[in-house]
Design a protein around this motif. Sequence first.
Motif, PDB file in Angstrom:
ATOM      1  N   SER A  36       0.853  -1.192   0.000  1.00 53.65           N
ATOM      2  CA  SER A  36       0.000   0.000   0.000  1.00 53.65           C
ATOM      3  C   SER A  36       0.887   1.240   0.000  1.00 53.65           C
ATOM      4  O   SER A  36       2.098   1.154   0.123  1.00 53.65           O
ATOM      5  CB  SER A  36      -0.893  -0.009   1.238  1.00 53.65           C
ATOM      6  OG  SER A  36      -0.070  -0.035   2.374  1.00 53.65           O
ATOM      7  N   GLY A  38       1.023   3.762  -2.390  1.00 47.92           N
ATOM      8  CA  GLY A  38       1.088   4.504  -3.648  1.00 47.92           C
ATOM      9  C   GLY A  38      -0.305   4.868  -4.145  1.00 47.92           C
ATOM     10  O   GLY A  38      -1.280   4.199  -3.808  1.00 47.92           O
ATOM     11  N   SER A  40      -0.455   6.056  -7.591  1.00 46.34           N
ATOM     12  CA  SER A  40      -0.385   6.151  -9.038  1.00 46.34           C
ATOM     13  C   SER A  40      -0.037   4.820  -9.696  1.00 46.34           C
ATOM     14  O   SER A  40       0.055   4.740 -10.904  1.00 46.34           O
ATOM     15  CB  SER A  40       0.639   7.216  -9.437  1.00 46.34           C
ATOM     16  OG  SER A  40       1.931   6.762  -9.152  1.00 46.34           O
ATOM     17  N   SER A  41       0.170   3.786  -8.880  1.00 44.69           N
ATOM     18  CA  SER A  41       0.571   2.513  -9.472  1.00 44.69           C
ATOM     19  C   SER A  41       0.092   1.336  -8.636  1.00 44.69           C
ATOM     20  O   SER A  41      -0.316   1.493  -7.493  1.00 44.69           O
ATOM     21  CB  SER A  41       2.090   2.397  -9.564  1.00 44.69           C
ATOM     22  OG  SER A  41       2.728   3.472  -8.984  1.00 44.69           O
ATOM     23  N   VAL A  55      10.289  -6.009  -6.039  1.00 45.88           N
ATOM     24  CA  VAL A  55       9.066  -5.221  -6.058  1.00 45.88           C
ATOM     25  C   VAL A  55       8.745  -4.937  -7.521  1.00 45.88           C
ATOM     26  O   VAL A  55       9.606  -4.503  -8.289  1.00 45.88           O
ATOM     27  CB  VAL A  55       9.222  -3.915  -5.250  1.00 45.88           C
ATOM     28  CG1 VAL A  55       8.056  -2.966  -5.533  1.00 45.88           C
ATOM     29  CG2 VAL A  55       9.292  -4.231  -3.757  1.00 45.88           C
ATOM     30  N   LYS A  57       6.241  -2.915 -10.214  1.00 48.39           N
ATOM     31  CA  LYS A  57       5.455  -1.694 -10.231  1.00 48.39           C
ATOM     32  C   LYS A  57       4.833  -1.538 -11.608  1.00 48.39           C
ATOM     33  O   LYS A  57       5.517  -1.656 -12.623  1.00 48.39           O
ATOM     34  CB  LYS A  57       6.369  -0.513  -9.890  1.00 48.39           C
ATOM     35  CG  LYS A  57       5.614   0.759  -9.598  1.00 48.39           C
ATOM     36  CD  LYS A  57       6.518   1.821  -8.986  1.00 48.39           C
ATOM     37  CE  LYS A  57       5.774   3.150  -8.998  1.00 48.39           C
ATOM     38  NZ  LYS A  57       6.536   4.245  -8.434  1.00 48.39           N
ATOM     39  N   GLU A  79      10.443   6.113 -15.101  1.00 52.94           N
ATOM     40  CA  GLU A  79      10.887   5.752 -13.755  1.00 52.94           C
ATOM     41  C   GLU A  79      12.069   4.782 -13.828  1.00 52.94           C
ATOM     42  O   GLU A  79      13.036   4.909 -13.064  1.00 52.94           O
ATOM     43  CB  GLU A  79       9.732   5.127 -12.960  1.00 52.94           C
ATOM     44  CG  GLU A  79      10.217   4.459 -11.684  1.00 52.94           C
ATOM     45  CD  GLU A  79       9.247   4.510 -10.534  1.00 52.94           C
ATOM     46  OE1 GLU A  79       8.040   4.681 -10.770  1.00 52.94           O
ATOM     47  OE2 GLU A  79       9.710   4.371  -9.379  1.00 52.94           O
ATOM     48  N   PRO A  96      16.978   1.729  -5.006  1.00 55.24           N
ATOM     49  CA  PRO A  96      16.874   0.294  -5.296  1.00 55.24           C
ATOM     50  C   PRO A  96      17.325  -0.005  -6.726  1.00 55.24           C
ATOM     51  O   PRO A  96      17.107   0.803  -7.635  1.00 55.24           O
ATOM     52  CB  PRO A  96      15.370   0.007  -5.144  1.00 55.24           C
ATOM     53  CG  PRO A  96      14.845   1.096  -4.278  1.00 55.24           C
ATOM     54  CD  PRO A  96      15.684   2.309  -4.600  1.00 55.24           C
ATOM     55  N   ALA A 112      13.757  -5.419  -3.802  1.00 47.98           N
ATOM     56  CA  ALA A 112      13.001  -4.946  -2.640  1.00 47.98           C
ATOM     57  C   ALA A 112      13.984  -4.432  -1.590  1.00 47.98           C
ATOM     58  O   ALA A 112      15.060  -5.001  -1.404  1.00 47.98           O
ATOM     59  CB  ALA A 112      12.172  -6.085  -2.060  1.00 47.98           C
ATOM     60  N   HIS A 117      12.502  -2.094   7.403  1.00 39.60           N
ATOM     61  CA  HIS A 117      12.649  -0.684   7.041  1.00 39.60           C
ATOM     62  C   HIS A 117      11.350   0.015   7.415  1.00 39.60           C
ATOM     63  O   HIS A 117      10.338  -0.641   7.673  1.00 39.60           O
ATOM     64  CB  HIS A 117      12.948  -0.533   5.547  1.00 39.60           C
ATOM     65  CG  HIS A 117      11.847  -1.051   4.671  1.00 39.60           C
ATOM     66  ND1 HIS A 117      11.946  -2.206   3.928  1.00 39.60           N
ATOM     67  CD2 HIS A 117      10.603  -0.589   4.440  1.00 39.60           C
ATOM     68  CE1 HIS A 117      10.827  -2.418   3.270  1.00 39.60           C
ATOM     69  NE2 HIS A 117       9.977  -1.453   3.575  1.00 39.60           N
ATOM     70  N   LYS A 210       7.330  10.596   1.985  1.00 34.05           N
ATOM     71  CA  LYS A 210       6.510   9.421   1.671  1.00 34.05           C
ATOM     72  C   LYS A 210       7.244   8.459   0.743  1.00 34.05           C
ATOM     73  O   LYS A 210       6.994   7.256   0.749  1.00 34.05           O
ATOM     74  CB  LYS A 210       5.231   9.920   1.003  1.00 34.05           C
ATOM     75  CG  LYS A 210       4.240   8.869   0.685  1.00 34.05           C
ATOM     76  CD  LYS A 210       3.022   9.485   0.029  1.00 34.05           C
ATOM     77  CE  LYS A 210       2.107   8.375  -0.448  1.00 34.05           C
ATOM     78  NZ  LYS A 210       1.071   8.888  -1.328  1.00 34.05           N
ATOM     79  N   LEU A 213      12.238   5.280   2.232  1.00 32.14           N
ATOM     80  CA  LEU A 213      12.233   4.217   3.226  1.00 32.14           C
ATOM     81  C   LEU A 213      13.527   4.341   4.024  1.00 32.14           C
ATOM     82  O   LEU A 213      14.592   4.575   3.442  1.00 32.14           O
ATOM     83  CB  LEU A 213      12.153   2.840   2.549  1.00 32.14           C
ATOM     84  CG  LEU A 213      10.921   2.608   1.663  1.00 32.14           C
ATOM     85  CD1 LEU A 213      10.978   1.222   1.016  1.00 32.14           C
ATOM     86  CD2 LEU A 213       9.623   2.762   2.459  1.00 32.14           C
ATOM     87  N   ASP A 223      10.245   5.992  -6.408  1.00 32.92           N
ATOM     88  CA  ASP A 223       9.196   6.709  -7.116  1.00 32.92           C
ATOM     89  C   ASP A 223       9.724   7.847  -8.005  1.00 32.92           C
ATOM     90  O   ASP A 223       9.566   9.022  -7.685  1.00 32.92           O
ATOM     91  CB  ASP A 223       8.215   7.280  -6.067  1.00 32.92           C
ATOM     92  CG  ASP A 223       6.796   7.227  -6.584  1.00 32.92           C
ATOM     93  OD1 ASP A 223       6.615   6.868  -7.737  1.00 32.92           O
ATOM     94  OD2 ASP A 223       5.881   7.568  -5.816  1.00 32.92           O
TER      95      ASP A 223
HETATM   96  N1  LIG Z   1      11.950  -1.361  -3.748  1.00 41.01           N
HETATM   97  C1  LIG Z   1      11.001  -1.362  -2.797  1.00 41.01           C
HETATM   98  N2  LIG Z   1      11.171  -2.082  -1.660  1.00 41.01           N
HETATM   99  C2  LIG Z   1      10.248  -2.100  -0.692  1.00 41.01           C
HETATM  100  N3  LIG Z   1       9.085  -1.429  -0.751  1.00 41.01           N
HETATM  101  C3  LIG Z   1       8.844  -0.692  -1.853  1.00 41.01           C
HETATM  102  C4  LIG Z   1       9.779  -0.614  -2.927  1.00 41.01           C
HETATM  103  N4  LIG Z   1       9.255   0.182  -3.893  1.00 41.01           N
HETATM  104  C5  LIG Z   1       8.057   0.583  -3.444  1.00 41.01           C
HETATM  105  N5  LIG Z   1       7.802   0.072  -2.218  1.00 41.01           N
HETATM  106  C6  LIG Z   1       6.592   0.287  -1.397  1.00 41.01           C
HETATM  107  O1  LIG Z   1       5.480   0.567  -2.233  1.00 41.01           O
HETATM  108  C7  LIG Z   1       4.962   1.880  -1.975  1.00 41.01           C
HETATM  109  C8  LIG Z   1       4.549   2.545  -3.266  1.00 41.01           C
HETATM  110  O2  LIG Z   1       5.671   2.667  -4.128  1.00 41.01           O
HETATM  111  P1  LIG Z   1       5.924   3.983  -4.972  1.00 41.01           P
HETATM  112  O3  LIG Z   1       7.068   3.723  -5.874  1.00 41.01           O
HETATM  113  O4  LIG Z   1       6.046   5.149  -4.060  1.00 41.01           O
HETATM  114  O5  LIG Z   1       4.557   4.044  -5.830  1.00 41.01           O
HETATM  115  P2  LIG Z   1       3.551   5.223  -6.228  1.00 41.01           P
HETATM  116  O6  LIG Z   1       4.082   5.765  -7.524  1.00 41.01           O
HETATM  117  O7  LIG Z   1       2.242   4.546  -6.417  1.00 41.01           O
HETATM  118  O8  LIG Z   1       3.557   6.238  -5.116  1.00 41.01           O
HETATM  119  C9  LIG Z   1       6.094   2.615  -1.249  1.00 41.01           C
HETATM  120  O9  LIG Z   1       5.629   3.611  -0.398  1.00 41.01           O
HETATM  121  C10 LIG Z   1       6.759   1.487  -0.486  1.00 41.01           C
HETATM  122  O10 LIG Z   1       6.083   1.238   0.721  1.00 41.01           O
END
Ligand SMILES: Nc1ncnc2c1ncn2[C@@H]1O[C@H](COP(=O)(O)OP(=O)(O)O)[C@@H](O)[C@H]1O
Length: 344
Positions: A36, A38, A40-41, A55, A57, A79, A96, A112, A117, A210, A213, A223
């Motif tokens: 959870s 995000g 936008s994705s 992870v 996306k 991205e 990452p 991931a 974290h 936000k 991490l 992001d």
């Molecule tokens: N490489 C990663 N490792 C662990 N958690 C991740 C990773 N990438 C994304 N996340 C988790 O997924 C959430 C949404 O990812 P994010 O890239 O911020 O998407 P959005 O574009 O939808 O905001 C992050 O807030 C995080 O909790």
Amino acid sequence: MEAEHLDIERRDACRSYLISAGHARRGELIEHRPLSGGVSSRTVLVTFTDGRRWVLKQALAKLRVAADWFSDPSRVHREALGMRVLGELAPPGSIPRLIFDDETHHVLGMEAVPEPHENWKSMLLEGRIKFAHALEFGALLGAIHVNGFARRRELEPLFRDTAFFESLRIEPYYSFTAARESRAAAFLTTLIADTRASKQAPTHGDFSPKNVLVLQDRPILLDHEVIHWGDPLFDLGFALTHLLSKWHHLPAYRDKLHFALNGFLQAYFQSVTNCPWVAELGDRGVRHTLGCLLARVAGRSPLEYLPNLERNRQHDVVVRLINDVPQSMHDLIERFEREIIAAE
Ligand SMILES: Nc1ncnc2c1ncn2[C@@H]1O[C@H](COP(=O)(O)OP(=O)(O)O)[C@@H](O)[C@H]1O
Ligand SMILES: [Mg+2]
């Protein structure tokens, strides 16, 4: 599998996808967990029998926010490009690693972030505020800007397209707010023009707690879909808006947040001290902070943790500052804090 039918949040669909793309063999996927956070994705954590933790996306065409808000899902490839390049610009371990970028299904895979974290925004909102994290956050932004600037001949053409920044930042933040708040319209219209004219450094566009991490006290940035070659001071104002809005929202932690946001600025300033936009910190840096502070209470994407009372208060205070713009970052912070307290 058709791109528009794939939904990686569905376990079976995700497994078939990974197998057909050659990333996994049958029986190898042991965990599938939608993440959870995000809007936008679709973001999913997958774990394989050999210990890999990835992870995935997948960008959504319609964002998960109250207002109708659409954006081309192919931004996931921006991205992916951002992730590759930022991995070279930012301190080791703070981005990452990209594993694959699937142009057909608009899905990317990355490593991931190991457990345990924590999301920095959650830590801040819970009052677990460490000065060192703010310093790292500033140094991280500074490293991206200064190291990107040093490679400008090569990077500028790669990130020249600003379509996603326009549709995900300029329109919903600045243009939308300008249309709704006449007292800030001229200010925001000028800021939009100045932003578009400023082509100085890689600009992340979503540099927010936000999207950070915290792993063993070090920030990891996520992001990157809005990254483009543009105005680095947008990132500064955008990030500072998050820290100032939390300062407003959390009276019990104001001392810590005040030091944290000054630490963030100081660390940023130290990293970019020889870059050309340093001279504009007190101008465009201040104006982006005011623009974002207003946009996050009056634009298409208001900060969800601010109740109406605080949104209205921030709105009034920022409009006053916009009509008598502070001349330095220091002055801006001082007056924002003073006027919020006076309005309480
Ligand atoms: N490489 C990663 N490792 C662990 N958690 C991740 C990773 N990438 C994304 N996340 C988790 O997924 C959430 C949404 O990812 P994010 O890239 O911020 O998407 P959005 O574009 O939808 O905001 C992050 O807030 C995080 O909790
Ligand atoms: Mg995010």
